[in-house]
Design a protein around this motif. Structure first.
Motif, short mmCIF file in Angstrom:
data_model
loop_
_atom_site.label_atom_id
_atom_site.label_comp_id
_atom_site.label_asym_id
_atom_site.label_seq_id
_atom_site.Cartn_x
_atom_site.Cartn_y
_atom_site.Cartn_z
N THR A 106 8.98 7.30 -11.11
CA THR A 106 7.39 6.73 -11.12
C THR A 106 6.83 6.66 -12.29
N ILE A 136 0.48 -1.27 0.22
CA ILE A 136 -0.14 -0.09 -0.44
C ILE A 136 1.15 0.89 -0.04
N GLU A 137 2.32 1.10 0.76
CA GLU A 137 3.12 2.50 0.99
C GLU A 137 3.62 2.76 -0.69
N LYS A 138 3.80 1.18 -0.97
CA LYS A 138 4.73 1.59 -2.27
C LYS A 138 3.53 2.29 -3.38
N ALA A 139 2.02 2.10 -3.41
CA ALA A 139 1.58 2.29 -3.90
C ALA A 139 1.27 4.11 -3.29
N ILE A 140 0.94 4.62 -2.92
CA ILE A 140 0.98 5.86 -2.53
C ILE A 140 1.85 6.72 -2.23
N VAL A 141 3.36 6.46 -2.71
CA VAL A 141 4.75 7.01 -2.45
C VAL A 141 4.75 7.14 -4.05
N GLN A 142 4.36 6.54 -4.66
CA GLN A 142 4.25 6.93 -6.05
C GLN A 142 3.16 7.88 -6.78
N LEU A 143 2.04 7.83 -5.84
CA LEU A 143 0.85 8.29 -6.72
C LEU A 143 1.27 9.78 -5.78
N THR A 144 1.83 9.65 -4.60
CA THR A 144 2.14 11.09 -4.16
C THR A 144 3.15 11.50 -5.33
N ALA A 145 4.37 11.48 -6.14
CA ALA A 145 5.12 11.68 -6.35
C ALA A 145 5.24 12.15 -7.50
N ALA A 146 3.98 11.83 -7.61
CA ALA A 146 3.34 12.14 -9.32
C ALA A 146 2.66 13.52 -9.25
N ASN A 196 10.40 12.82 -3.67
CA ASN A 196 9.75 13.06 -4.24
C ASN A 196 7.91 12.79 -3.89
N SER A 197 8.22 12.04 -2.89
CA SER A 197 6.25 11.45 -3.07
C SER A 197 6.12 13.13 -1.97
#
Lengths: 258, 177
Positions: free
Chosen positions: B116, A45-55, B28-29
């Motif tokens: 990402t 879950i954390e991985k997904a959130i890290v990627q989403l927020t980084a975008a 980045n996050s």
């Protein structure tokens, strides 16, 4: 509740978001510590959130080096040594402490010296810079006070009525000093171009583009001008400048008093 | 993941190298979250760096018993960004709060340097239902509690929880994590 149900409840997603109460957080933390399946789920879950927020980041780049020197080592260094069983160790321990303290102060002293010399250098650079800009300023004042220098105000035109600029023309040295502080920042991909004009017939001669406009702090530009100018104008042109002025983008214009 | 636990414990012992690794994992996050709140790239950059300095200075206050390291630093980031939006400087810049800003940002951002899958994410966010967008934005970007989110969106608390699970589920399928 088995793992599957627990995962399906959606509590782990809220745990990563930080939306749970303190008590719930502690419960989940304890549970995932003992339960690898739940921990793996949280990590995903954390991985997904890290990627989403980084975008949602803009294209700035981040460098750890920018903050590195601001990270203070606040950890206190404690020299511990075992309690001596016999009295004779005390002497050795004392010697050791004395030795390491000496070494430490030598090291500290050196690093202080380095720091000091770096600071000194910085200061010198600053003074150097300030005296340069002072000299520049004094030169400008001299120019403005010189009676042989003609000053020509350039007034705002239709496209930008609030713009203004001023030209100080030194015929002895064939140069003009242009004070362009009253012009707005040029839009991206455009530059201001300065023109010398003779009026009858209207003949423009380019004096150059102000391609350092944005970077220039005082917006005063020294430009050479050997023309028999009767007026000066500033137009907005595509980057690099144009061969003849685009009069629809004429920002300021002023005639030389005859 | 033992690796990460180790990094975190080294970070708490003020190991700069370990911290650099954590920084690279999350900067980045954190910047994305801050940018979504302050809506200004330069300010976001400044606050993000500040967040990592704050985290370093308060390293001892983190405890894995209270939550994930990422969540901890996420909280610092959201608080710092929200503090900024209450400042005079921000109010003077007259930014209007747009509910669709998350989507906006994802659609205009060009984080080519990030690892990402930004293009995929943009498509994903565009296709997401509005309710998913708002749930994700409130919980992850804005730091709302379950209860606050349920009040804001007029949804029962339980629905927030399951709705969010479904939305994050779709995100994970898309990202393959």
């Amino acid at each position: 509740m088995d793992n599957k149900e627990y995962i399906a409840s959606g509590i782990l997603e809220l745990y990563v978001a930080g939306s749970l109460s303190e008590k719930e957080n502690e419960e989940v933390s304890a549970l995932i510590q003992e339960n690898p399946e739940l921990l793996a789920e949280v990590i995903s879950i954390e991985k997904a959130i890290v990627q989403l927020t980084a975008a949602a980041k803009k294209d700035a780049t981040y460098s750890f080096n920018d903050i590195k020197n601001q990270l203070k080592d606040t950890e206190t260094k404690v020299i511990t040594f075992p309690k001596p069983n016999r009295k004779q160790y005390i002497g050795w321990a004392a010697a050791f402490i004395l030795g390491s303290t000496l070494l430490l102060s030598v090291l500290q002293n050196n690093s202080l010296k380095e720091q000091l010399s770096a600071e000194k250098q910085q200061l010198e650079e600053q003074i150097n810079k300030s005296s340069n800009s002072l000299a520049d300023a004094e030169k400008l004042i001299e120019v403005f006070r010189d009676k042989d220098i003609i000053s020509i105000p350039l007034a705002g035109q239709t496209v930008s009525p609030t713009s203004y600029a001023k030209v100080y023309w030194d015929k002895k040295t064939n140069s003009i000093y242009l004070d362009a502080k009253g012009l707005p920042e040029p839009p991206e991909g455009k530059v201001y171009q300065v023109w010398s004009l003779t009026l009858d017939p209207l003949t423009p001669t380019s004096l150059g583009v102000l391609d350092t406009f944005t970077a220039d702090v005082n917006k005063i530009f020294t430009i050479s001008n050997a023309n028999q100018s009767e007026a000066f104008g500033i137009t907005l042109e595509p980057a690099g400048g144009s061969l003849s002025p685009n009069l629809e983008q004429l920002y300021t214009l002023g005639a030389v008093a005859s | 993941m033992v690796n990460q636990e180790l990094l975190i414990s080294q970070f708490q012992k003020k190991d700069v190298k370990a911290y650099e690794k954590l920084y690279n994992l999350y900067c980045n996050s954190i910047s994305g979250v801050v940018n979504n709140i302050v809506k200004n790239n330069d300010v976001a950059q400044e606050i993000t760096q500040d967040v990592f300095i704050k985290a370093w200075n308060n390293a001892e206050s983190y405890s894995s018993k209270k939550g994930r390291f990422f969540t901890w630093i996420l909280n610092i980031a959201r608080n710092s960004a929200i503090d900024y939006t209450r400042s005079k400087k921000f109010k003077e810049s007259k930014q209007n709060l747009n509910a669709d800003f998350l989507v906006d940002i994802l659609e205009t951002s060009s984080s080519l340097d990030s690892t990402t899958n930004t293009i995929g994410l943009k498509e994903f966010v565009t296709k997401l239902g509005d309710s998913c967008k708002s749930v994700i934005e409130l919980l992850y970007f804005k730091g709302f509690t379950q209860k606050e989110a349920s009040e804001e969106l007029s949804m029962p608390i339980g629905t927030i929880k399951t709705k969010n699970r479904t939305c994050i589920g779709e995100l994970r399928t898309m990202l393959g994590v």
